[in-house]
Write an enzyme that holds these catalytic residues in place. Structure first.
Site, PDB file in Angstrom:
ATOM      1  N   TYR A  74      -8.344   4.913   7.629  1.00  0.00           N
ATOM      2  CA  TYR A  74      -8.693   4.100   6.466  1.00  0.00           C
ATOM      3  C   TYR A  74      -7.593   3.063   6.198  1.00  0.00           C
ATOM      4  O   TYR A  74      -7.881   1.876   5.995  1.00  0.00           O
ATOM      5  CB  TYR A  74      -8.894   4.979   5.231  1.00  0.00           C
ATOM      6  CG  TYR A  74      -9.044   4.178   3.966  1.00  0.00           C
ATOM      7  CD1 TYR A  74     -10.252   3.545   3.667  1.00  0.00           C
ATOM      8  CD2 TYR A  74      -7.970   3.997   3.092  1.00  0.00           C
ATOM      9  CE1 TYR A  74     -10.395   2.764   2.523  1.00  0.00           C
ATOM     10  CE2 TYR A  74      -8.098   3.222   1.950  1.00  0.00           C
ATOM     11  CZ  TYR A  74      -9.303   2.604   1.673  1.00  0.00           C
ATOM     12  OH  TYR A  74      -9.424   1.820   0.552  1.00  0.00           O
ATOM     13  N   ARG A 118       1.437   5.619  -5.404  1.00  0.00           N
ATOM     14  CA  ARG A 118       1.818   5.139  -6.743  1.00  0.00           C
ATOM     15  C   ARG A 118       0.615   5.029  -7.667  1.00  0.00           C
ATOM     16  O   ARG A 118       0.712   5.289  -8.873  1.00  0.00           O
ATOM     17  CB  ARG A 118       2.484   3.763  -6.603  1.00  0.00           C
ATOM     18  CG  ARG A 118       2.931   3.121  -7.898  1.00  0.00           C
ATOM     19  CD  ARG A 118       3.128   1.624  -7.709  1.00  0.00           C
ATOM     20  NE  ARG A 118       1.877   0.977  -7.310  1.00  0.00           N
ATOM     21  CZ  ARG A 118       1.807  -0.233  -6.750  1.00  0.00           C
ATOM     22  NH1 ARG A 118       2.898  -0.902  -6.489  1.00  0.00           N
ATOM     23  NH2 ARG A 118       0.633  -0.748  -6.424  1.00  0.00           N
ATOM     24  N   ARG A 131     -11.765   6.613  -7.379  1.00  0.00           N
ATOM     25  CA  ARG A 131     -11.444   6.224  -6.005  1.00  0.00           C
ATOM     26  C   ARG A 131     -10.477   7.273  -5.465  1.00  0.00           C
ATOM     27  O   ARG A 131      -9.420   7.494  -6.051  1.00  0.00           O
ATOM     28  CB  ARG A 131     -10.812   4.836  -5.964  1.00  0.00           C
ATOM     29  CG  ARG A 131     -11.771   3.724  -6.385  1.00  0.00           C
ATOM     30  CD  ARG A 131     -11.176   2.353  -6.231  1.00  0.00           C
ATOM     31  NE  ARG A 131     -10.087   2.124  -7.182  1.00  0.00           N
ATOM     32  CZ  ARG A 131      -9.447   0.959  -7.315  1.00  0.00           C
ATOM     33  NH1 ARG A 131      -9.768  -0.052  -6.536  1.00  0.00           N
ATOM     34  NH2 ARG A 131      -8.491   0.824  -8.200  1.00  0.00           N
ATOM     35  N   PHE A 191       8.962 -12.935   4.011  1.00  0.00           N
ATOM     36  CA  PHE A 191       7.587 -12.599   3.637  1.00  0.00           C
ATOM     37  C   PHE A 191       7.277 -11.141   3.965  1.00  0.00           C
ATOM     38  O   PHE A 191       6.573 -10.463   3.213  1.00  0.00           O
ATOM     39  CB  PHE A 191       6.625 -13.534   4.392  1.00  0.00           C
ATOM     40  CG  PHE A 191       5.174 -13.282   4.111  1.00  0.00           C
ATOM     41  CD1 PHE A 191       4.582 -13.797   2.965  1.00  0.00           C
ATOM     42  CD2 PHE A 191       4.392 -12.547   4.981  1.00  0.00           C
ATOM     43  CE1 PHE A 191       3.234 -13.565   2.699  1.00  0.00           C
ATOM     44  CE2 PHE A 191       3.052 -12.307   4.728  1.00  0.00           C
ATOM     45  CZ  PHE A 191       2.473 -12.820   3.581  1.00  0.00           C
TER      46      PHE A 191
END
Length: 320
Positions: A74, A118, A131, A191
């Site tokens: 997933y 978290r 979820r 980034f």
């Protein structure tokens, strides 16, 4: 399943969602227009990853995250593929060598697993339907139902399960360090590096912390600003990962069911950072503990101030 083909159609849009999502889908022609202005190398990378991500998300609409393999799969579809896509875009730009799929995937999985850990409370309380992304293979060792972790009577088991989840996420760190050490372009590097440092910092805060099941756990703005300001080179990354790993290590309880495994993974991370040879002159990324104040004395102090203010107010001449 067909979404990757719609990005070539300037007229395509789809009425769905609410708020910002609705605006995005109603005005999707802006996305298509921008996409069609890209070079073919960029377009091919985006189409490929979009196709694979769409297929994976469709699969998990009908499939629960039962095993750790399911969990990894997933996370691969929703984040690992983002890592693969970014690597392809970096390479298409000519700025970077093409990273391996395995390393690219780990970059995405480490961030995604951190978010899933978290965001337990937000996800489990989602309306109209929870979820659930924590794998049954892990949480079923501690409770009968995933939502039971938020119940106060399960606090000890909840923290043990949380620590198990954090330990699972740590397996990706060494790959992430290897990936970032190969980046050449400073903009690409920052980034990638800043979110990774934020992730290890967040895991250090979440580990052994019952507040994950009670409210919001996140890095303070001051520490976030420090990470953003200081993350310029790979040396900075090694220093940050070493500090946050040490912080997490200090919280490991030897009685935790996964303590040995957790410590082993943390020691491997610390070794990778030490072996870089960059730790000798480092600034700590960890904000020292706040001073411990005596709240009784603070209360007395404010009472005295209030009495003093009342006395002065009653003593002032009428014309003041």
């Amino acid at each position: 399943m067909a979404f990757h083909r719609h990005i070539y159609d300037r007229d395509w849009h789809f009425a769905c969602g609410t708020k910002e999502y609705k605006v995005l889908m109603d005005e999707f022609h802006h996305v298509s227009t921008a996409f069609l202005e890209l070079g073919s190398g960029y377009q091919e990378a985006i189409e490929d990853i979009t196709m694979r991500m769409g297929a994976g998300m469709a699969k998990f609409i009908c499939k629960e995250v039962e095993t750790i393999d399911d969990y990894d799969e997933y996370c691969h579809y929703v984040a690992g593929l983002v890592g693969l896509g970014l690597s392809k875009l970096f390479h298409a730009s000519g700025a970077e060598d093409l990273a391996s799929d395995s390393l690219s995937n780990s970059m995405g999985l480490f961030l995604q697993k951190t978010n899933i850990i978290r965001d337990y409370l937000e996800d489990i309380n989602e309306i109209p339907k929870s979820r659930m992304f924590w794998p049954c293979e892990i949480w079923s060792k501690y409770v009968n139902k995933l939502e039971d972790l938020k119940n106060e009577e399960n606090s000890v088991k909840a923290v043990q399960c949380l620590n198990d989840m954090v330990t699972n996420a740590l397996i990706h760190v060494e790959d992430c360090l290897t990936y970032m050490s190969a980046l050449k372009d400073p903009a690409n590097f920052r980034f990638c590096a800043i979110p990774q440092i934020m992730a290890i910092g967040t895991l250090a805060l979440c580990y052994n912390n019952i507040m994950v099941f009670r409210g919001v756990v996140k890095m303070r703005r001051g520490l976030t600003a420090k990470v953003i300001d200081r993350t310029k080179t790979m040396s900075d990354v090694y220093r940050a990962f070493f500090d946050f790993s040490s912080m997490l290590k200090s919280k490991v309880d030897k009685n935790d069911p996964n303590a040995t495994k957790t410590l082993s993974r943390l020691e491997a991370i610390e070794k990778a950072c030490r072996d870089s040879g960059t730790l000798s002159k480092r600034k700590s990324y960890i904000i020292k503990s706040e001073p411990t104040y005596n709240f009784t004395l603070i209360a007395i102090f404010f009472i005295i101030l209030a009495i003093l203010f009342a006395y002065l107010s009653s003593s002032r001449p009428n014309n003041m």
